[in-house]
Design a protein around this motif. Structure first.
Motif, PDB file in Angstrom:
ATOM      1  N   ARG A  17      17.034 -15.720  12.355  1.00 47.68           N
ATOM      2  CA  ARG A  17      16.947 -16.481  13.727  1.00 47.68           C
ATOM      3  C   ARG A  17      18.416 -16.738  14.489  1.00 47.68           C
ATOM      4  O   ARG A  17      18.450 -16.079  15.819  1.00 47.68           O
ATOM      5  N   SER A  20      19.836 -13.095  15.645  1.00 44.61           N
ATOM      6  CA  SER A  20      19.125 -12.464  16.620  1.00 44.61           C
ATOM      7  C   SER A  20      19.443 -12.890  17.909  1.00 44.61           C
ATOM      8  O   SER A  20      19.124 -12.468  18.953  1.00 44.61           O
ATOM      9  N   THR A  21      19.875 -14.228  17.838  1.00 48.23           N
ATOM     10  CA  THR A  21      20.406 -14.763  19.091  1.00 48.23           C
ATOM     11  C   THR A  21      21.862 -15.071  19.484  1.00 48.23           C
ATOM     12  O   THR A  21      22.438 -15.410  20.266  1.00 48.23           O
ATOM     13  N   ALA A  23      25.357 -14.186  20.305  1.00 51.77           N
ATOM     14  CA  ALA A  23      25.747 -13.238  21.572  1.00 51.77           C
ATOM     15  C   ALA A  23      26.199 -11.767  21.557  1.00 51.77           C
ATOM     16  O   ALA A  23      25.721 -10.949  22.234  1.00 51.77           O
ATOM     17  N   TYR A  25      25.207  -9.802  19.000  1.00 50.39           N
ATOM     18  CA  TYR A  25      23.953  -9.140  19.001  1.00 50.39           C
ATOM     19  C   TYR A  25      23.048  -8.975  20.005  1.00 50.39           C
ATOM     20  O   TYR A  25      22.653  -8.159  20.397  1.00 50.39           O
ATOM     21  N   LEU A  26      22.909 -10.088  20.652  1.00 42.02           N
ATOM     22  CA  LEU A  26      22.068 -10.111  21.813  1.00 42.02           C
ATOM     23  C   LEU A  26      22.657  -9.466  22.964  1.00 42.02           C
ATOM     24  O   LEU A  26      21.768  -8.465  23.331  1.00 42.02           O
ATOM     25  N   LYS A  31      18.843  -6.459  16.536  1.00 46.68           N
ATOM     26  CA  LYS A  31      17.811  -7.455  16.042  1.00 46.68           C
ATOM     27  C   LYS A  31      17.872  -7.532  14.608  1.00 46.68           C
ATOM     28  O   LYS A  31      17.798  -6.357  13.930  1.00 46.68           O
TER      29      LYS A  31
END
Length: 157
Positions: A17, A20-21, A23, A25-26, A31
């Motif tokens: 989690r 996936s958030t 920065a 990667y976002l 993901k």
């Protein structure tokens, strides 16, 4: 690993989690789709969007690299525990063909490989383990191959 990160990465689900958030990667559209509970494997994917597409309509090379950058270091840190220093030492990427659509990378960190690393670093010597990671498109064709070298040393008692 500091206490805040240790808490964030307390479980594979928490790490997935967080990543996936995260920065980088976002911002790249990366993901984490799978992370084994024992940190022995992971899968990341990146769908193609306007913000990770280059001038010629394929995946931006920096985004392709970013999807694999931290994974072996993070997996190995979790597998070895807090008695070890683990750093990314170097990496190279070889672009094999234009990447379009959704691309995926899979990481495997076997018990045997971890045992070899523990044995090689048991007396405080450094080790520079290496991995190759293929980034593949939806048809399974290799888009890019990333070569990673880590630095691993057991901390002094």
């Amino acid at each position: 690993m500091n206490s805040t990160l240790r808490r964030w990465f307390a479980s594979a689900g928490a790490m997935r989690r967080f990543l996936s958030t995260f920065a980088p990667y976002l911002g790249a559209g990366v993901k984490v789709t799978q992370l084994a509970d024992d940190f022995s494997s992971a899968t990341v994917e990146m769908r193609q969007h306007w913000y990770n597409t280059n001038y010629v309509g394929t995946h931006f090379g920096g985004s392709l690299y970013s999807m694999v950058d931290p994974m072996y270091m993070l997996l190995l840190m979790r597998r070895l525990g807090n008695d070890y220093i683990v750093w990314d030492k170097s990496a190279s990427i070889d672009f094999m063909r234009p990447g379009k659509g959704t691309v995926t990378a899979r990481f495997e960190l076997t018990d045997e490989r971890v045992a070899v690393i523990r044995e090689a670093t048991a007396t405080g010597e450094k080790m520079l383990p290496e991995w190759d990671v293929d980034i593949v498109d939806a048809s399974g064709a290799c888009v890019a191959r990333v070569h990673k070298v880590l630095y691993v040393r057991r901390k002094k008692a």
